[in-house]
Write a protein that holds these residues in place. Structure first.
Motif, short mmCIF file in Angstrom:
data_model
loop_
_atom_site.label_atom_id
_atom_site.label_comp_id
_atom_site.label_asym_id
_atom_site.label_seq_id
_atom_site.Cartn_x
_atom_site.Cartn_y
_atom_site.Cartn_z
N LEU A 1 0.82 -1.22 0.00
CA LEU A 1 0.00 0.00 0.00
C LEU A 1 0.85 1.27 0.00
O LEU A 1 0.37 2.33 -0.40
CB LEU A 1 -0.94 -0.02 1.21
CG LEU A 1 -2.04 -1.07 1.16
CD1 LEU A 1 -2.78 -1.13 2.49
CD2 LEU A 1 -3.00 -0.81 0.02
N GLY A 2 2.10 1.17 0.42
CA GLY A 2 2.99 2.32 0.37
C GLY A 2 3.75 2.43 -0.94
O GLY A 2 4.50 3.38 -1.14
N SER A 3 3.52 1.47 -1.83
CA SER A 3 4.24 1.43 -3.11
C SER A 3 3.31 1.68 -4.30
O SER A 3 3.57 1.23 -5.40
CB SER A 3 4.94 0.08 -3.28
OG SER A 3 5.77 -0.22 -2.19
N GLY A 4 2.23 2.40 -4.06
CA GLY A 4 1.27 2.66 -5.13
C GLY A 4 1.80 3.64 -6.16
O GLY A 4 2.89 4.21 -6.00
N PRO A 5 1.03 3.89 -7.21
CA PRO A 5 1.47 4.79 -8.28
C PRO A 5 1.27 6.27 -7.92
O PRO A 5 0.41 6.61 -7.11
CB PRO A 5 0.57 4.39 -9.45
CG PRO A 5 -0.71 3.97 -8.77
CD PRO A 5 -0.27 3.26 -7.53
N CYS A 6 2.08 7.11 -8.51
CA CYS A 6 1.87 8.54 -8.39
C CYS A 6 0.82 8.95 -9.42
O CYS A 6 0.88 8.49 -10.56
CB CYS A 6 3.18 9.30 -8.66
SG CYS A 6 4.49 8.92 -7.47
N VAL A 7 -0.13 9.76 -9.02
CA VAL A 7 -1.22 10.15 -9.93
C VAL A 7 -1.34 11.66 -9.94
O VAL A 7 -2.26 12.25 -9.34
CB VAL A 7 -2.56 9.51 -9.50
CG1 VAL A 7 -3.63 9.72 -10.53
CG2 VAL A 7 -2.39 8.01 -9.23
N PRO A 8 -0.41 12.37 -10.60
CA PRO A 8 -0.40 13.83 -10.58
C PRO A 8 -1.58 14.47 -11.29
O PRO A 8 -1.84 15.66 -11.10
CB PRO A 8 0.92 14.17 -11.29
CG PRO A 8 1.17 12.99 -12.17
CD PRO A 8 0.68 11.81 -11.40
N GLU A 9 -2.30 13.70 -12.11
CA GLU A 9 -3.44 14.30 -12.83
C GLU A 9 -4.64 14.54 -11.94
O GLU A 9 -5.63 15.12 -12.37
CB GLU A 9 -3.83 13.41 -14.02
CG GLU A 9 -4.30 12.02 -13.67
CD GLU A 9 -3.17 11.00 -13.67
OE1 GLU A 9 -3.46 9.81 -13.87
OE2 GLU A 9 -2.01 11.41 -13.48
N LEU A 10 -4.60 14.09 -10.70
CA LEU A 10 -5.70 14.33 -9.76
C LEU A 10 -5.31 15.35 -8.70
O LEU A 10 -4.14 15.56 -8.42
CB LEU A 10 -6.09 13.01 -9.08
CG LEU A 10 -6.85 12.01 -9.96
CD1 LEU A 10 -7.03 10.69 -9.24
CD2 LEU A 10 -8.22 12.59 -10.31
#
Length: 336
Positions: free
Chosen positions: A327-336
């Motif tokens: 859960l600490g290794s999720g993706p970065c989602v800068p579009e949100l």
């Protein structure tokens, strides 16, 4: 209209039965209750007369409600962000400031139902999760991406802010909350930032975007000490409830953006008054925060995410740590 795909996790409910005195039967406290989310008996050592026993709810009910647990109250309600939308949203260490930052209104071009994209987003994760123990252990997730396998997570490339509503908070309660967030940050690598107090009136049906109160950003996680009247889910054996809301942009990656943690303002102060009460309450809050970031209950009593709180397990077990690394290794989602 751009239908925000929002995922609301169901609240995890906790409850407990207080055992009798040291000469009587062993004291217990039921933490998790509905939705297979948490009915945890916990043995206590009490300095004085024990509180009256509380009726425990059956495991069958717990499992039936497993999808509506703590984090379930804020679990997955996919939100499809494709353009401006007016549809309402229901919501979602430590160097704490003394007050919530002044609100900065969204820019005129911001969508009315969400903040400007990429607020506080970094190019890479802000921290690194602890390696999972080699022995591993059982763990589970509450919300998943459309593939049904990959769990929904918070964005590791931006901080997760949280605020505390001070009313009803018992002495030592705030310290237990900060300690639990610090431990979770250490394990997941997620950066939790305390923004100070908040006067939000309730954790129920909470918008995740509140520009008038918090400015042009997702609302911070709200932690509140509530009574049964303020949050009916805390009735009976339930002593806590928590969860997060996930959103996505169109068919894109779902990500948790905010959440709530509701703590029983009547029962938990009793626990804090016991010997080792602060450690116990910290474990209860940490269990709730596990749900907040996406962990589900497991059947192994050696894990903190077991539906029954146990004094022998005051901290995260190997299975909990394994799940939290994911859960600490999720993706970065800068579009949100």
């Amino acid at each position: 209209m751009d239908p925000f795909d929002r995922t609301v996790g169901d609240p995890d409910r906790e409850g407990g039965a207080l055992p009798s005195s040291p000469t009587g039967r062993v004291p217990q406290w039921v933490l998790d209750e509905a939705a297979g989310v948490r009915v945890d008996p916990i043995p206590w050592r009490s300095p004085g007369p024990p509180p009256r026993p509380v009726r425990r709810r059956g495991r069958r009910l717990l499992r039936g409600l497993l999808v509506v647990p703590l984090v379930v109250v804020l679990s997955l309600v996919a939100a499809v962000l494709v353009g401006p939308s007016t549809s309402p949203w229901s919501s979602v260490t430590p160097a704490p400031p003394t007050a919530v930052p002044s609100a900065t209104p969204p820019t005129p071009t911001s969508p009315p139902d969400r903040p400007t994209a990429g607020i506080e987003a970094a190019r890479r994760p802000l921290g690194t999760p602890l390696p999972a123990p080699p022995e591993g252990g059982p763990y589970g997730f509450i919300a998943f991406q459309p593939d049904g396998v990959t769990p929904v997570t918070y964005d590791p490339c931006r901080p997760v802010h949280y605020v505390l509503r001070p009313d009803n908070a018992p002495p030592g309660g705030e310290e237990a909350v900060h300690a639990a967030f610090a431990r979770l940050s250490e394990v997941t690598g997620l950066r939790f930032v305390h923004d100070g107090p908040s006067d939000e009136p309730t954790t129920l049906d909470r918008p995740v975007f509140q520009p008038d109160r918090y400015g042009d950003r997702w609302a911070p996680v709200l932690v509140a000490w509530e009574t049964e009247e303020q949050n009916p889910a805390l009735a009976g054996d339930t002593v806590g409830q928590a969860g997060s809301v996930a959103v996505s942009l169109g068919e894109g990656t779902r990500v948790f953006v905010s959440g709530t943690v509701s703590l029983d303002a009547g029962r938990l102060p009793e626990i804090l008054s016991f010997r080792d009460g602060a450690e116990t309450v910290r474990a209860i809050v940490l269990h709730e925060l596990g749900h907040l970031v996406g962990l589900a209950h497991v059947d192994d009593p050696a894990q903190l995410m077991y539906p029954e709180a146990r004094r022998e397990v005051p901290d995260l077990g190997p299975g909990d740590l394994t799940g939290l690394e994911v859960l600490g290794s999720g993706p970065c989602v800068p579009e949100l």
